[in-house]
Scaffold this motif. Structure first.
Motif, PDB file in Angstrom:
ATOM      1  N   ILE A 171       0.865  -1.181   0.000  1.00 41.74           N
ATOM      2  CA  ILE A 171       0.000   0.000   0.000  1.00 41.74           C
ATOM      3  C   ILE A 171       0.900   1.229   0.000  1.00 41.74           C
ATOM      4  N   PRO A 172       0.847   2.045  -1.051  1.00 45.78           N
ATOM      5  CA  PRO A 172       1.728   3.212  -1.124  1.00 45.78           C
ATOM      6  C   PRO A 172       1.601   4.093   0.112  1.00 45.78           C
ATOM      7  N   GLY A 173       2.736   4.446   0.690  1.00 47.45           N
ATOM      8  CA  GLY A 173       2.749   5.319   1.854  1.00 47.45           C
ATOM      9  C   GLY A 173       2.586   4.601   3.183  1.00 47.45           C
ATOM     10  N   GLU A 174       2.267   3.310   3.152  1.00 51.67           N
ATOM     11  CA  GLU A 174       2.076   2.583   4.407  1.00 51.67           C
ATOM     12  C   GLU A 174       3.425   2.306   5.070  1.00 51.67           C
ATOM     13  N   LYS A 175       3.516   2.539   6.364  1.00 51.41           N
ATOM     14  CA  LYS A 175       4.732   2.291   7.127  1.00 51.41           C
ATOM     15  C   LYS A 175       4.630   0.929   7.812  1.00 51.41           C
ATOM     16  N   LEU A 176       5.395  -0.036   7.298  1.00 49.69           N
ATOM     17  CA  LEU A 176       5.438  -1.355   7.923  1.00 49.69           C
ATOM     18  C   LEU A 176       6.540  -1.371   8.979  1.00 49.69           C
ATOM     19  N   VAL A 177       6.242  -1.993  10.116  1.00 48.32           N
ATOM     20  CA  VAL A 177       7.188  -2.027  11.234  1.00 48.32           C
ATOM     21  C   VAL A 177       7.477  -3.470  11.604  1.00 48.32           C
ATOM     22  N   PRO A 178       8.751  -3.873  11.620  1.00 49.92           N
ATOM     23  CA  PRO A 178       9.083  -5.247  12.012  1.00 49.92           C
ATOM     24  C   PRO A 178       8.481  -5.598  13.370  1.00 49.92           C
ATOM     25  N   GLY A 179       7.871  -6.751  13.437  1.00 50.30           N
ATOM     26  CA  GLY A 179       7.213  -7.191  14.667  1.00 50.30           C
ATOM     27  C   GLY A 179       5.717  -7.003  14.639  1.00 50.30           C
TER      28      GLY A 179
END
Length: 396
Positions: A171-179
């Motif tokens: 998703i453009p602009g989505e910030k994925l965070v490990p965990g």
């Protein structure tokens, strides 16, 4: 052979449980690996068999020879006379097994067996992952974000395997965070020389459809049917719905009380805007609904060529087109029609227009009645085409 110092069966059992591999398959792979390594490095021309008892852990390495009348290959055969000295009950055609002393298991043979076992274990693991997720292709799963690489790919952990989210499926602009845990659509599972590749997506329309089914009971039980979805991930989507129960409002059911249902869906998609519209079997009405929130005029459709010409007044034109052409583009994709928007002059008050025409007629005594009528008709004259969208248009 006596019980070995190392219980290979127990060690393999622990590996099988840790790697989610079938224990008996792993033992069989170990037997084959050790037999091949011993043959290659210690007894290159002999027939070797390896047996590992899964219960006791007893390991046997055997040299196998066939009983024959006349020996032609000493490595693979034994004469009947020699065999009878060892076992009076043998006959021609039977096989005899000769145990190998444990001391003869050379270091190089065990090392080669270890390497081959590692390779077979990886192959087994890959098959397990492929078989498990191949059957789940097309499903939505919950995965844990693991890491990213320098190409912009994100990797998520599914359990037994790892899936890749390439940039085009994010998703453009989505910030994925490990965990963090996210929902992903399992788009494709395929075999490669390096193992199975699992392609996941957060941009696919199927993910939106799944979330709607999860959050809206009427969709889940089939009362409200999702007829079509057009999505530009992270920005805006249009969903066409239809109710099979005349007492159920499909749009209201999808939106929910104070928008709680549709907000739950958009919350999972990074606040992506989701427009819910009413599906209609009549192409004109469906196109009209799809261009919402714009209010459009007459619509001409050509079902054979899937072309539609939509008349729009100037005050509704920009709304019909949408930011960057997004509204008309999504409407075209949703309906399957190429949509051509044509601007027409706006008539806000017909009575006022008629009064103005009459006044002009009275003030211009020299103007013929037909000229006044022509001036009045000019108010309704169409002008140039201003926007066109095809069903397969994509956002630039």
């Amino acid at each position: 052979m006596t019980q070995p110092e190392v219980n290979f069966a127990e060690a393999l059992r622990e590996v099988a449980q840790a790697r989610n591999i079938n224990e008996l398959q792993l033992i069989e792979a170990f037997e084959q690996s050790l037999a091949q390594a011993y043959t290659r490095n210690v007894e290159p021309d002999k027939r070797i068999e390896v047996h590992l008892d899964p219960v006791t852990g007893e390991l046997e390495v055997l040299i196998v020879r066939e009983v024959v009348e006349k020996v032609e290959n000493e490595n693979l055969q034994i004469s009947l006379a020699d065999a009878l000295e060892l076992d009076p009950g043998v006959e021609i055609g039977m096989e005899m097994e000769f145990p190998v002393d444990r001391e003869k298991f050379s270091r190089i043979a065990l090392q080669a067996a270890k390497q081959m076992l590692t390779q077979k274990m990886r192959e087994t693991e890959r098959n397990v992952v492929y078989n498990e997720y191949k059957d789940r292709e097309g499903q939505v799963l919950t995965a844990q974000v693991v890491r990213s690489d320098n190409k912009g790919n994100w990797f998520v952990e599914l359990g037994a395997g790892e899936a890749i989210l390439p940039p085009r499926e994010q998703i453009p602009g989505e910030k994925l965070v490990p965990g963090n845990r996210v929902k992903i659509y399992l788009k494709e599972v395929r075999k490669t020389p390096k193992g199975p590749t699992i392609l996941a997506s957060r941009a696919d329309e199927k993910l939106l459809e799944y979330l709607l089914r999860q959050e809206i009971p009427e969709v889940a039980n089939g009362i409200v049917e999702i007829k079509a979805i057009a999505r530009e991930a992270g920005q805006r989507s249009k969903v066409a719905v239809y109710s099979h129960n005349p007492n159920v409002d499909p749009i209201g059911a999808c939106i929910g009380h104070r928008g709680n249902r549709i907000q739950a869906v958009t919350g999972e998609l990074g606040r992506e805007r989701v427009d819910v519209i009413l599906w209609d079997a009549n192409p004109r009405d469906f196109i009209r609904n799809a261009l919402s929130p714009a209010k459009v005029g007459p619509i001409e459709v050509q079902p054979e060529s899937k072309d539609a010409t939509v008349t729009v007044t100037p005050d509704q034109l920009s709304l019909a087109i949408g930011k960057g052409g997004q509204n008309v583009r999504l409407a075209a994709k949703l309906t399957g029609y190429k949509i051509d928007l044509r601007e027409t002059a706006a008539i806000q008050d017909l009575d006022a227009a008629m009064q103005q025409a009459l006044q002009e007629e009275q003030e211009s005594a020299g103007t013929s009645r037909s000229a006044a009528a022509s001036a009045f008709d000019a108010l309704f004259k169409d002008s140039r085409s201003v926007a066109t969208a095809r069903p397969d248009d994509t956002q630039e």
